[in-house]
Design a protein around this motif. Structure first.
Motif, PDB file in Angstrom:
ATOM      1  N   ASP A 171       0.874  -1.221   0.033  1.00 47.65           N
ATOM      2  CA  ASP A 171      -0.081   0.102  -0.197  1.00 47.65           C
ATOM      3  C   ASP A 171       0.943   1.315  -0.110  1.00 47.65           C
ATOM      4  O   ASP A 171       0.413   2.255  -0.247  1.00 47.65           O
ATOM      5  CB  ASP A 171      -0.879  -0.020   1.049  1.00 47.65           C
ATOM      6  N   GLY A 172       2.161   1.181   0.610  1.00 44.60           N
ATOM      7  CA  GLY A 172       2.997   2.400   0.530  1.00 44.60           C
ATOM      8  C   GLY A 172       3.857   2.684  -0.554  1.00 44.60           C
ATOM      9  O   GLY A 172       4.822   3.496  -0.514  1.00 44.60           O
ATOM     10  N   ALA A 173       3.465   1.938  -1.505  1.00 46.08           N
ATOM     11  CA  ALA A 173       4.561   1.989  -2.734  1.00 46.08           C
ATOM     12  C   ALA A 173       4.431   3.409  -3.297  1.00 46.08           C
ATOM     13  O   ALA A 173       3.238   3.843  -3.256  1.00 46.08           O
ATOM     14  CB  ALA A 173       4.154   1.221  -3.861  1.00 46.08           C
ATOM     15  N   PRO A 174       5.373   4.169  -3.808  1.00 40.48           N
ATOM     16  CA  PRO A 174       5.486   5.573  -4.229  1.00 40.48           C
ATOM     17  C   PRO A 174       4.448   5.402  -5.566  1.00 40.48           C
ATOM     18  O   PRO A 174       3.946   6.809  -5.831  1.00 40.48           O
ATOM     19  CB  PRO A 174       6.982   5.724  -4.550  1.00 40.48           C
ATOM     20  N   SER A 175       4.280   4.638  -6.496  1.00 41.08           N
ATOM     21  CA  SER A 175       3.452   4.638  -7.634  1.00 41.08           C
ATOM     22  C   SER A 175       2.289   3.805  -7.490  1.00 41.08           C
ATOM     23  O   SER A 175       2.348   2.586  -6.992  1.00 41.08           O
ATOM     24  CB  SER A 175       4.452   4.528  -8.732  1.00 41.08           C
ATOM     25  N   THR A 176       1.448   3.868  -8.214  1.00 39.93           N
ATOM     26  CA  THR A 176      -0.048   3.126  -8.309  1.00 39.93           C
ATOM     27  C   THR A 176      -0.247   2.879  -9.891  1.00 39.93           C
ATOM     28  O   THR A 176      -0.513   3.780 -10.683  1.00 39.93           O
ATOM     29  CB  THR A 176      -1.283   3.651  -7.569  1.00 39.93           C
ATOM     30  N   LEU A 177      -0.305   1.708 -10.199  1.00 38.88           N
ATOM     31  CA  LEU A 177      -0.938   1.160 -11.461  1.00 38.88           C
ATOM     32  C   LEU A 177      -2.254   0.700 -11.460  1.00 38.88           C
ATOM     33  O   LEU A 177      -2.551  -0.190 -10.682  1.00 38.88           O
ATOM     34  CB  LEU A 177      -0.029   0.278 -11.898  1.00 38.88           C
ATOM     35  N   THR A 178      -3.159   1.465 -12.033  1.00 37.96           N
ATOM     36  CA  THR A 178      -4.617   1.120 -12.029  1.00 37.96           C
ATOM     37  C   THR A 178      -5.089   0.481 -13.451  1.00 37.96           C
ATOM     38  O   THR A 178      -4.705   0.945 -14.414  1.00 37.96           O
ATOM     39  CB  THR A 178      -5.653   2.386 -11.896  1.00 37.96           C
ATOM     40  N   VAL A 179      -5.462  -0.740 -13.069  1.00 34.31           N
ATOM     41  CA  VAL A 179      -5.687  -1.659 -14.647  1.00 34.31           C
ATOM     42  C   VAL A 179      -7.250  -2.126 -14.533  1.00 34.31           C
ATOM     43  O   VAL A 179      -7.476  -2.885 -13.738  1.00 34.31           O
ATOM     44  CB  VAL A 179      -4.758  -2.840 -14.555  1.00 34.31           C
ATOM     45  N   TRP A 180      -8.018  -1.716 -15.596  1.00 29.99           N
ATOM     46  CA  TRP A 180      -9.276  -2.052 -15.831  1.00 29.99           C
ATOM     47  C   TRP A 180      -9.180  -3.337 -16.977  1.00 29.99           C
ATOM     48  O   TRP A 180      -8.507  -3.148 -18.320  1.00 29.99           O
ATOM     49  CB  TRP A 180     -10.141  -0.954 -16.336  1.00 29.99           C
ATOM     50  N   GLU A 181      -9.586  -4.474 -16.663  1.00 33.84           N
ATOM     51  CA  GLU A 181      -9.402  -5.592 -17.592  1.00 33.84           C
ATOM     52  C   GLU A 181     -10.501  -6.400 -17.696  1.00 33.84           C
ATOM     53  O   GLU A 181     -11.655  -6.239 -16.793  1.00 33.84           O
ATOM     54  CB  GLU A 181      -8.191  -6.372 -17.007  1.00 33.84           C
ATOM     55  N   ASP A 182     -10.686  -7.397 -18.673  1.00 31.69           N
ATOM     56  CA  ASP A 182     -11.906  -8.278 -18.930  1.00 31.69           C
ATOM     57  C   ASP A 182     -11.105  -9.405 -19.281  1.00 31.69           C
ATOM     58  O   ASP A 182     -10.202  -9.514 -20.154  1.00 31.69           O
ATOM     59  CB  ASP A 182     -12.819  -7.732 -20.225  1.00 31.69           C
ATOM     60  N   PHE A 183     -11.377 -10.527 -18.623  1.00 28.22           N
ATOM     61  CA  PHE A 183     -10.673 -12.120 -18.894  1.00 28.22           C
ATOM     62  C   PHE A 183     -11.255 -12.646 -20.132  1.00 28.22           C
ATOM     63  O   PHE A 183     -10.146 -13.611 -20.409  1.00 28.22           O
ATOM     64  CB  PHE A 183     -11.094 -12.822 -17.588  1.00 28.22           C
ATOM     65  N   ARG A 184     -11.774 -12.078 -20.800  1.00 23.82           N
ATOM     66  CA  ARG A 184     -12.276 -12.633 -22.116  1.00 23.82           C
ATOM     67  C   ARG A 184     -11.404 -11.471 -23.499  1.00 23.82           C
ATOM     68  O   ARG A 184     -11.561 -11.955 -24.528  1.00 23.82           O
ATOM     69  CB  ARG A 184     -13.704 -12.604 -22.566  1.00 23.82           C
ATOM     70  N   CYS A 185     -10.798 -10.650 -22.941  1.00 26.38           N
ATOM     71  CA  CYS A 185     -10.253  -9.581 -23.762  1.00 26.38           C
ATOM     72  C   CYS A 185      -8.899  -9.968 -24.241  1.00 26.38           C
ATOM     73  O   CYS A 185      -7.960  -9.952 -23.403  1.00 26.38           O
ATOM     74  CB  CYS A 185     -10.401  -8.194 -23.007  1.00 26.38           C
ATOM     75  N   PRO A 186      -8.811 -10.304 -25.611  1.00 24.74           N
ATOM     76  CA  PRO A 186      -7.613 -10.542 -26.013  1.00 24.74           C
ATOM     77  C   PRO A 186      -6.531  -9.554 -25.900  1.00 24.74           C
ATOM     78  O   PRO A 186      -5.115  -9.894 -25.472  1.00 24.74           O
ATOM     79  CB  PRO A 186      -7.795 -10.828 -27.714  1.00 24.74           C
ATOM     80  N   ALA A 187      -6.656  -8.129 -25.902  1.00 24.74           N
ATOM     81  CA  ALA A 187      -5.635  -7.185 -25.782  1.00 24.74           C
ATOM     82  C   ALA A 187      -5.250  -7.090 -24.240  1.00 24.74           C
ATOM     83  O   ALA A 187      -4.193  -7.033 -23.993  1.00 24.74           O
ATOM     84  CB  ALA A 187      -6.279  -5.809 -26.200  1.00 24.74           C
ATOM     85  N   CYS A 188      -6.126  -7.577 -23.442  1.00 24.70           N
ATOM     86  CA  CYS A 188      -5.815  -7.825 -22.057  1.00 24.70           C
ATOM     87  C   CYS A 188      -4.795  -8.653 -21.828  1.00 24.70           C
ATOM     88  O   CYS A 188      -3.982  -8.564 -21.085  1.00 24.70           O
ATOM     89  CB  CYS A 188      -7.050  -7.815 -20.906  1.00 24.70           C
ATOM     90  N   ALA A 189      -5.107  -9.938 -22.507  1.00 18.31           N
ATOM     91  CA  ALA A 189      -4.050 -11.142 -22.557  1.00 18.31           C
ATOM     92  C   ALA A 189      -2.671 -10.791 -23.065  1.00 18.31           C
ATOM     93  O   ALA A 189      -1.619 -11.044 -22.340  1.00 18.31           O
ATOM     94  CB  ALA A 189      -4.651 -12.244 -23.047  1.00 18.31           C
ATOM     95  N   PHE A 212      -1.496  -7.784 -23.208  1.00 16.80           N
ATOM     96  CA  PHE A 212      -0.896  -6.831 -21.884  1.00 16.80           C
ATOM     97  C   PHE A 212      -0.251  -7.707 -21.202  1.00 16.80           C
ATOM     98  O   PHE A 212       0.923  -7.174 -20.754  1.00 16.80           O
ATOM     99  CB  PHE A 212      -1.852  -5.693 -21.614  1.00 16.80           C
ATOM    100  N   GLU A 213      -1.015  -8.419 -20.395  1.00 12.54           N
ATOM    101  CA  GLU A 213      -0.593  -9.136 -19.250  1.00 12.54           C
ATOM    102  C   GLU A 213       0.638 -10.063 -19.523  1.00 12.54           C
ATOM    103  O   GLU A 213       1.591 -10.180 -18.775  1.00 12.54           O
ATOM    104  CB  GLU A 213      -1.853  -9.985 -18.845  1.00 12.54           C
ATOM    105  N   ASN A 214       0.497 -10.902 -20.530  1.00 15.95           N
ATOM    106  CA  ASN A 214       1.497 -11.842 -20.875  1.00 15.95           C
ATOM    107  C   ASN A 214       2.879 -11.059 -21.349  1.00 15.95           C
ATOM    108  O   ASN A 214       4.002 -11.606 -20.884  1.00 15.95           O
ATOM    109  CB  ASN A 214       1.170 -12.801 -22.407  1.00 15.95           C
ATOM    110  N   VAL A 215       2.950  -9.919 -21.767  1.00 12.81           N
ATOM    111  CA  VAL A 215       4.127  -8.938 -22.045  1.00 12.81           C
ATOM    112  C   VAL A 215       4.721  -8.209 -20.774  1.00 12.81           C
ATOM    113  O   VAL A 215       5.987  -8.390 -20.636  1.00 12.81           O
ATOM    114  CB  VAL A 215       3.881  -7.988 -22.871  1.00 12.81           C
ATOM    115  N   MET A 216       3.795  -7.939 -19.904  1.00 15.76           N
ATOM    116  CA  MET A 216       4.127  -6.747 -18.856  1.00 15.76           C
ATOM    117  C   MET A 216       4.180  -7.636 -17.418  1.00 15.76           C
ATOM    118  O   MET A 216       4.440  -7.212 -16.470  1.00 15.76           O
ATOM    119  CB  MET A 216       3.048  -5.669 -18.911  1.00 15.76           C
ATOM    120  N   ARG A 217       3.611  -8.850 -17.540  1.00 16.90           N
ATOM    121  CA  ARG A 217       3.567  -9.562 -16.333  1.00 16.90           C
ATOM    122  C   ARG A 217       4.607  -9.641 -15.449  1.00 16.90           C
ATOM    123  O   ARG A 217       4.800  -9.073 -14.287  1.00 16.90           O
ATOM    124  CB  ARG A 217       2.939 -10.910 -16.523  1.00 16.90           C
ATOM    125  N   ASP A 218       5.846 -10.211 -15.946  1.00 13.15           N
ATOM    126  CA  ASP A 218       6.946 -10.285 -15.288  1.00 13.15           C
ATOM    127  C   ASP A 218       7.439  -8.891 -14.639  1.00 13.15           C
ATOM    128  O   ASP A 218       7.994  -8.799 -13.414  1.00 13.15           O
ATOM    129  CB  ASP A 218       8.290 -10.904 -15.928  1.00 13.15           C
TER     130      ASP A 218
END
Length: 277
Positions: free
Chosen positions: A90-108, A110-116
């Motif tokens: 909770d105390g991290a300096p930056s916050t990433l807010t992500v809105w996703e749909d588990f059926r959305c190909p673009a979300c997958a 994004f996740e598969n590239v940025m996950r690590d």
């Protein structure tokens, strides 16, 4: 008397016709929004274009995808109306807010590239993530896989295993036109890939749709914010998908942007960043 009954019949028919026209307009608008979900993804993250595909005659959500009953937020949900599922300190300096749909190909994508990279930044204390779930693919293509998967992810949050299960769902995302996540048995099967998640409590939560109404409330919040589509990704409130200040989103750039935000916060507060600590 016959004239009166005919008038009543005519009024009922007019009301039904008006209701149908409103539903058609609503469904057309949902399809329009979905079609621009990720048209800008060309070249982003080095990926091929990912565009939401809607059948020309696609309707709204199936009856099975409706969500009624009381709104039950998952354990530990945060933010306005408890609609955010947290990851990272909770105390991290930056916050990433992500809105996703588990059926959305673009979300997958994004996740598969940025996950690590996201995990790296949360584990080091530099970043916290607030995940929000939407169901726009259900709305545009029909079916209930977005809703069912989101409910299952909320059930995983109850078990303290949201991030792990979230990752498994995107790693095993079916083709957009196949509503495989509408099958609770498939969602329970995938829970077996997360150590300790496939329990009777998780199964009951998934099968009962405990968090369906909460998911519907989250999707309503997504629509009210007038976002263009999923994924919607904000770093400290500023959109970074597909780009920020003319620079494409990438693992390297996300690290750079987070580091810059951390240094800026350090200058303002005099507190060392978590990475420096």
């Amino acid at each position: 008397m016959v004239v009166s009954e005919n008038n009543q019949d005519g009024m009922r028919a007019a009301r039904e016709r008006l209701k149908r026209e409103r539903e058609l307009h609503k469904n057309r608008e949902k399809r329009r929004r979905l079609l621009i979900v990720s048209a800008a993804v060309v070249g982003v993250l080095g990926l091929a274009a990912v565009v939401g595909v809607i059948a020309a005659g696609g309707g709204g959500k199936d009856e099975g995808s409706t969500a009624g009953g009381p709104v039950v937020a998952p354990s530990g949900a945060q933010g306005e109306d408890a609609l955010a599922l947290p990851a990272g300190p909770d105390g991290a300096p930056s916050t990433l807010t992500v809105w996703e749909d588990f059926r959305c190909p673009a979300c997958a994508q994004f996740e598969n590239v940025m996950r690590d990279t996201i995990h790296e930044l949360t584990d080091s204390g530099q970043l916290r993530v607030r995940y929000h779930l939407a169901t726009i693919i259900d709305g545009g293509m029909g079916g209930s896989g977005s809703l069912r998967a989101a409910n299952a992810a909320a059930c995983a949050q109850d078990a303290g295993k949201f991030v792990e299960y979230h990752d498994v769902l995107f790693q095993n995302q079916p083709p957009e036109t196949e509503d495989a996540f509408a099958d609770n048995e498939r969602l329970i099967e995938l829970a077996g890939e997360v150590p300790g998640l496939a329990t009777p409590a998780f199964t009951e939560c998934v099968e009962s749709g405990r968090h369906d109404a909460w998911v519907a409330k989250s999707d309503q919040a997504f629509e009210e914010k007038n976002f263009r589509g999923t994924p919607t990704v904000l770093l400290n409130g500023e959109s970074v998908f597909p780009q920020k200040d003319g620079e494409q989103l990438s693992p390297e750039n996300l690290r750079k942007w987070v580091a810059e935000a951390d240094r800026d916060k350090q200058r303002r507060t005099g507190q060392p960043s978590p990475a420096a600590s």
